[in-house]
Motif scaffolding. Sequence first.
Motif, mmCIF file in Angstrom:
data_model
loop_
_atom_site.group_PDB
_atom_site.id
_atom_site.type_symbol
_atom_site.label_atom_id
_atom_site.label_comp_id
_atom_site.label_asym_id
_atom_site.label_seq_id
_atom_site.Cartn_x
_atom_site.Cartn_y
_atom_site.Cartn_z
ATOM 1 N N UNK A 426 0.833 -1.198 0.000
ATOM 2 C CA UNK A 426 0.000 0.000 0.000
ATOM 3 C C UNK A 426 0.872 1.255 0.000
ATOM 4 N N UNK A 427 1.895 1.266 0.831
ATOM 5 C CA UNK A 427 2.805 2.415 0.902
ATOM 6 C C UNK A 427 3.520 2.618 -0.428
ATOM 7 N N UNK A 428 3.964 1.513 -1.034
ATOM 8 C CA UNK A 428 4.672 1.587 -2.311
ATOM 9 C C UNK A 428 3.737 2.123 -3.403
ATOM 10 N N UNK A 429 2.501 1.661 -3.394
ATOM 11 C CA UNK A 429 1.543 2.087 -4.415
ATOM 12 C C UNK A 429 1.262 3.587 -4.314
ATOM 13 N N UNK A 430 1.256 4.113 -3.097
ATOM 14 C CA UNK A 430 1.003 5.541 -2.908
ATOM 15 C C UNK A 430 2.159 6.402 -3.407
ATOM 16 N N UNK A 431 3.380 5.895 -3.277
ATOM 17 C CA UNK A 431 4.562 6.689 -3.664
ATOM 18 C C UNK A 431 5.032 6.418 -5.083
ATOM 19 N N UNK A 432 4.730 5.222 -5.610
ATOM 20 C CA UNK A 432 5.181 4.865 -6.965
ATOM 21 C C UNK A 432 4.053 4.197 -7.751
ATOM 22 N N UNK A 433 2.935 4.893 -7.935
ATOM 23 C CA UNK A 433 1.797 4.273 -8.634
ATOM 24 C C UNK A 433 2.121 3.879 -10.063
ATOM 25 N N UNK A 434 3.076 4.574 -10.677
ATOM 26 C CA UNK A 434 3.421 4.284 -12.079
ATOM 27 C C UNK A 434 4.076 2.921 -12.250
ATOM 28 N N UNK A 435 4.579 2.340 -11.137
ATOM 29 C CA UNK A 435 5.267 1.054 -11.223
ATOM 30 C C UNK A 435 4.348 -0.132 -10.947
#
Length: 555
Positions: A426-435
Motif C-alpha cells: 500500500x505504501x509503495x503504491x502511494x509513492x510509486x503508482x506508475x510502477x
Amino acid sequence: MSNIPSSFKRLFLTVAALFVLFNVKAQRILTGSVKDSQQHPVPYCSIGIKNSKVATVASEDGIFKLVIPDSLASSSVIFSATGFIDRHLQANESKSGMVITLQEKVFDIGEVVIKAAKLKERIVGQQSRPMITFSKMFDQNVPSIEQGNIFEIYDRTLLKAYNFYIMPSSKFSSITLKLNIYTVKDNLPDSNVLRKHITYKASSTGWQHIDLAPHQLNFDGLDKIAVTLQLVNYAPDSNNNFVFGVSAKKTIAKDLLFRYQSQGNWEGNAGTFIANLDIKYSKEGKKLQLTDKPLIDEKPEITTLANYYRYKQAALESGYGKNKKGRYIDLGDARIYTEEYGKGEPLVLLHGNNGSIADFYRQIPVFAKHFRVIAIDTRGQGRSTDLSTAAYSYDKFADDLHKVLTAMELKKVNLVGWSDGGNTALSFNLTHPELVDNMVTIGANLYPSGVADSLLASFKNLLTAQNPPKSPRLISLMLEQPNITTKQLQQIVNPVLVIAGSDDVIKPEHTRLIAAHIGKSQLQIIPNATHYVPFEKPDLLNKVILEFLNPSFKK
C-alpha cells in the motif's frame, strides 16, 4: 570503651566480626565420589537432605561437593541414582574425600514385550509452540532442580522419543540434561521407572529430540507417566552468558511439575510445557483422547499463533528462501535477498512480519507457471541483512522495494503483499503508482487499531517481558504503524484485490474499510481462515489471486 586505645578497639572489632561471621556461616562441606559395587563412577547421582534446599548432583565422573549448614548437621544425606538403591548417610558422620558405594537395584519384573505387528503410532502432548509462551527458568547453580510434565499413555505403550522446545532467548554454548521418568500418584511423580540414566546434550534452541528407542521403555498397565529434565552440566556462550528454559504455555491444569531436589516435594503449577512423546501402542490398550488440544479454551488468536509454528516448520523445509541461485541486492545500509522463479510478467511477493520468502512455499510453484515470480526478504528478515539502527517503517520497506526494482530494471510489476507485506505494498503504491499494475493485499491494515486488541496487548507484553524478543523493532513496528488515511487510499487508481480470512486478526470492518476507499477494488473474504490464509487455504487463495491478475484463468 572510651579509655581503650584505638588500636585495641580495631583488633577487638575485627575479632568480633570474625566470630559473628564464623557462627553465621558455620557449615560442613561434604566431598567425595559416588561409585557402584564394581567401583565404577555413578554419574549424575542426586544428593540431598529431605525437605530442604541442601542438594547437589554429582558430576559425570561421580564427583560431588555438598555444603551442609550446622542447623542440619544431624540430618540424613540421601544419595539417589537411577538403577541403584538409595543410600542414607548421617551428615555428622561425613568426611572429605569419602567414597559412597551404591548397590544396584534388582529388577525381578519380567520385561514387557509388545508385538510389533500390533503397534500403532501417535504423538502425546504439545506439538506446536504458540508465540506467547513463558518459561520457569533452570538455575545453573542448582543442578538438582527438576521440571517436567505428566503424559497420558495407553495400557501397553512403547516410548520412541521425547521432544521439547528450548526457549529461543536461551543463551549457552552447550547444555547436558538428565531425563527422568516416573509413575504417577495423586497427579504427581512417584517412583522412577528407569533402570539406567539417560542424558541429552544440546547446543541449539528450539525443538529438541531425545531418541528413546534404544532404551526399550515399554510400559504395561500405566495410564500416566511423568517426564522431567534436570540441568546437570552447561557451558556459557562466547560472551559468558547463560540462560536456559523450556517453553511452556498457560493452562488451568497444574501440569508444570517442579521440585528443588530429589528429596524435596513435588509442586504442580498452572500451565504445561511445550513437550511431547512419540509413542507406539497396542490396539488392545484402552482408547485415550491423546490430542494436542489445549487444556483450556484459548482465545482464537492465541490458538492461531500456535498453529502458525507448524506451518512455519513446513515452510522452512520446503527449500524456498535458500535457493543456491538466490541474489543479493546491495542498498548500502542493507543487502536484500531475492529469489526468482518462472517467466512472464513480474509478480513480486512480500512476506509478513518476521517472515521470509519461504512463507510463500504454497504459492511460488503455482504462480511461477504463469508469472516471473520475484520473492523478496524484507530487510533484517529472512536472509536480508540490515545495518541500520533506526526504527522500522513501511515507508522505508517501500523505499527498499523501489531500489530493488530499479536495480532489476523493472518498469511495471504486480504486487502480492501478505500482512506487513500488504502494508508495504500500500505504501509503495502511494509513492510509486506508475510502477504498479495490479496489487493484492492479504490481511493488511491502515493503522494499528485495525488489529485485534488482544493481539496488540500481547505485542506490548512481549516488549516489556523479562526476556524481550530478538527483534524488538519488528514488534514496535506493528504497535506504531502503519498510519495510512482513507483519503490516501482514494489516490490509488490501479486494480486492487483486498483479501482477509473470515477469522482474521485484522478487524472485519477494517478490511471492508480498505476495500471501500479504493476505486478499483475487489473484496474477498476467505471462509474458515485466519490471518494465515496462505498457509491454511493455499489452493483457494491461489485460484482467487490468479483469476484477479488474469481473468482468462477463470474456468
